[in-house]
Design a protein around this motif. Structure first.
Motif: not given
Lengths: 299, 354
Positions: A90-92, A94-96, A98-99
């Protein structure tokens, strides 16, 4: 009142096209055990990179290729994070997202000044004036090439069986000599490439320009469609068509005088709510791929 | 040399991983900054140091950190029990809309009644927006990730619909709500733009920290998130905890939306949909899902956000670089932390064939 059935059905196919690319791309990753929430950003990156290369080179072929490469790189980033490093999916994801969104917005601002809209050459419709079959080339690719190909690969090829084996039971697949990491990497890179292609459809076929709200949640729709279709190609494609139909209907209602008093935003929100309702009905008791959300490390 | 799984991790590792991640972030973003025609070192100085060199700058950092406190706490509380609420964005907006509804419906209330009512209204708005995904998860086992995500664009559309329709500004005709009555202004602090919403956020940080660290509830929350099966076995009602945390999470995000319209804008505008909820995921994750961590990271990201505005003026570097910087930092930190599961050994302990 004569309802423009043909126009609505034609629009249904057009609207469903990027969803077919995105959802099948997400399906590949999930069948291998990785949820790619980077999809929203990957669609966005495909849309922007396609637009950028088209605007600078004037070549739609080159632009399409660039969008595919951008999507594959986004998939590789997800694979590096979730498969190689075992980061929470999930974190990876959402982070991807956002980036990629921030990087595209930054580049858009830097290269195009943000404000003015540059319009590029775009794909024309085949069989123009032909009613339902007057579609962009990529729509034909999505429904006549991609969907059957993914269906066939998953069902009848060694690569497809390895993918499913890794997704269902990575320990057993590993014991049988299948590389879990390589299989997942491949699924995410190919899936990302499909998402990039789907994103470029929005700029290179439909709009001919890039806007900041061009994706606006379509990635999340794709993730929902994969669950709705229970990780099977045919129902996922049917789900995309169902969403496309509702979206086409709301677009039609918005220009139908009798419904003119309904706020536009409510109509636009309707398909999202339909997807949630569909999930509420069909999402009960679904069986997720066996290793969904789980990183694999040899004991 | 090869990597083997670590059995136990030394205490210095998280700090070392964070340091490594910061270095990696600077290295990865220096290229794009240079390509955009700015010198990386002076850009990084603008992003991190410059805002803290003036009183006004510090006030702006506190102002920028305030909404992130709420959304960061909201996400942290949900993630901690294994409920992946990625809908803080929608819940934040729902809170702001509910607060606006109160403010526009009851303009004549005195401050002492208006502010509590508007804040509670905002919290309820967030809870209401979080309700459906939490309910579907609890009753039908439907994945909350997708439903919370899908409700985010719906909240943005509802906001735009209200601003284009019933709440369109009667004086200007612009798609912004009317300015709130004087009773609906959170007091300013330090004679700056910082407002009492910051104090509300700090109190919530303190309460959350105490609950998580020093109460049986905190222990149960942690157990439910880390090992749901074991927690269930030892009598913790995991599903119930997740349901309650989901609603509390929505309420916190909604309160953040309320604080933003009551403290900063004094009206509802479309610019409120600026990704505070998604950034909350970054804040919560980098903060290690702890309350104090959320506070520290919210301040850091507030600093970078203010710095990015400054850099866009001083160096003509588009302010979106701030978002690039924070998302790269997120990814490098989680990547570096994952490596802590391994340690490097010189030789394999015994020769294995092939």
């Amino acid at each position: 009142m004569d309802f423009p059935v043909v126009a609505v059905l034609a629009a249904t196919l057009t609207i469903a096209t990027p969803l077919v690319f995105g959802a099948l791309g997400a399906l590949l990753g999930e069948r291998a055990g990785v949820l790619n929430l980077g999809i929203e950003g990957t669609l966005y990156a495909g849309a922007f990179v396609g637009f950028l290369v088209a605007a600078r080179s004037g070549s739609l072929a080159l632009a399409t290729l660039a969008a595919v490469v951008a999507g594959a790189l986004a998939g590789a980033l997800m694979a590096l994070l979730t498969v190689t490093l075992g980061v929470n999916q999930h974190v990876a994801g959402i982070g991807t997202t956002l980036l990629l969104v921030a990087a595209c917005d930054f580049s858009n601002r830097q290269l195009f000044g943000g404000g003015q809209q540059t319009v590029t050459e775009k794909f024309g419709r085949l069989f123009a004036g032909g009613g339902i079959v007057a579609q962009y080339p990529m729509t034909y690719v999505a429904f006549l090439l991609l969907a059957p190909a993914v269906w066939w690969v998953l069902r009848a090829t060694g690569a497809g069986l390895r993918l499913t084996a890794v997704g269902e039971n990575p320990e057993a697949a590993d014991t049988a000599g299948i590389s879990v990491a390589r299989t997942r990497w491949t699924a995410l890179v190919v899936g990302g490439a499909l998402m990039g292609l789907g994103g470029s459809f929005l700029t290179l076929s439909v709009l001919g320009t890039f806007t900041l709200d061009i994706v606006s949640g379509r990635g999340w729709i794709c993730i929902a469609l994969v669950i709705f279709g229970r990780w099977k190609v045919v129902p996922v494609v049917l789900g995309a068509l169902l969403f496309g139909l509702f979206d086409a209907l709301q677009l039609q209602l918005a220009i139908t005088p009798a419904f003119g008093s309904i706020p536009n935003e409510l109509l636009i929100a309707l398909p999202y709510l339909v997807v949630i309702a569909a999930l509420a009905v069909r999402g009960r008791g679904v069986r997720y791929p066996g290793s969904y959300l789980t990183a694999y490390r040899r004991a | 040399m090869r990597f083997v799984l670590r059995s136990r991790e030394p205490r210095w590792l998280p700090a070392a991983a964070a340091g490594l991640a910061i270095v990696a972030t600077l290295a990865l973003t220096a290229g794009p900054i240079r390509l955009a025609g700015a010198a990386p070192v002076s850009a990084f100085e603008r992003y991190v140091v410059t805002p803290l060199t003036t009183g006004n700058g510090i006030a702006e950092v506190l102002l920028a950190a305030t909404p992130l406190l709420f959304t960061g706490l909201a996400v942290a509380i949900a993630f901690r029990v294994g409920y992946y609420n990625i809908g803080a964005e929608g819940q934040f907006l729902a809170g702001a809309m509910a607060t606006t509804a109160v403010a526009l419906a009851l303009p004549d209330l005195p401050t002492a009644a208006a502010l509590p009512l508007a804040l509670v209204g905002g919290a309820f708005g967030g809870v209401a927006w979080a309700f459906l995904p939490a309910f579907l998860r609890r009753r039908a086992g439907i994945d909350e990730v997708v439903t919370t995500l899908l409700l985010n664009p719906v909240a943005v559309l509802l906001l735009q619909g209200l601003l284009n329709g019933p709440w369109r500004n009667p004086d200007t005709g612009f798609p912004d709500s009317a300015t709130f009555a004087d009773g609906y202004r959170l007091p300013a602090l330090f004679g700056s733009r910082v407002h009492a919403g910051l104090l509300v956020g700090l109190v919530l940080v303190a309460v959350t920290a105490v609950v998580l660290r020093a109460t049986p509830l905190g222990v149960r929350l942690r157990a439910a998130g880390q090992s749901p099966a074991a927690a269930e076995f030892s009598g913790v009602k995991v599903g119930l905890l997740q349901w309650r945390s989901a609603l509390v999470s929505g309420g916190l995000a909604g309160l953040g939306g309320a604080s933003q319209v009551l403290g900063v804008q004094h009206q509802l505008t479309g610019s409120l949909a600026a990704g505070y909820g998604y950034t909350g995921v970054v804040v919560a994750t980098l903060g290690g899902l702890s309350a104090v961590g959320v506070l520290a990271v919210a301040l850091l990201l507030g600093d970078v956000q203010v710095g990015a505005q400054g850099a866009s003026i001083a160096l003509q570097l588009p302010s979106q670089m701030g978002g690039v910087l924070t998302s790269v930092l997120l990814l490098t930190v989680v990547a570096a932390l994952s490596v802590r599961h391994y340690r490097l050994v010189r030789r394999s302990p015994r020769a294995v064939g092939g």
